[in-house]
Design a protein around this motif. Structure first.
Motif: not given
Length: 135
Positions: A77-96
């Motif tokens: 519905d706009s020029s925004d970008l949609i990204v999907r991230l998937h944590e595959w390792g089975g542990q919480a992740a925090q980053g940038t």
């Protein structure tokens, strides 16, 4: 004999034996699977001066070793970008997530698929698979 199932006919599969020590996470099995299933496409290009640097990335993941960028698309519905991230390792992740010079902090639970809407101002908003805003 005919069956009423999908996937009838000739099927092809590729297998790789990859001995390793430790578990599948330490061995980088998802990366190896990507290399097998999505080989690099060779495109011949000759050296020329151009406006872009020799290497360029619109979206980068920093300090997120068990997170994979699984989709990048323009919003419906706009020029925004949609990204999907998937944590595959089975542990919480925090980053940038770095996008067009903006550093956006991201946090994922174990096995989470996180959808984000990125706007031109460098802001990120969580969205579901229908691109609807949510918390």
């Amino acid at each position: 004999m005919a069956y009423t199932h999908l996937d009838q006919g000739l099927q092809r599969s590729r297998w790789v034996l990859a001995p390793h020590s430790g578990d599948w996470r330490a061995a980088g099995v998802p990366e190896r699977a990507d290399q097998l299933n999505e080989p690099a496409v060779f495109t011949r290009e000759y050296v020329h001066a151009g406006p872009w640097p020799a290497s360029r990335g619109e979206v980068q993941l920093l300090d997120l070793p068990t997170v994979r960028l699984s989709a990048v698309k323009q919003a419906e519905d706009s020029s925004d970008l949609i990204v999907r991230l998937h944590e595959w390792g089975g542990q919480a992740a925090q980053g940038t997530l770095r996008w067009r010079g903006h550093d956006l902090p991201v946090t994922l639970r174990a096995q989470q698929v996180l959808g984000l809407r990125l706007n031109a101002a460098g802001e990120a908003f969580p969205v579901n698979f229908l691109e609807e805003a949510h918390d």
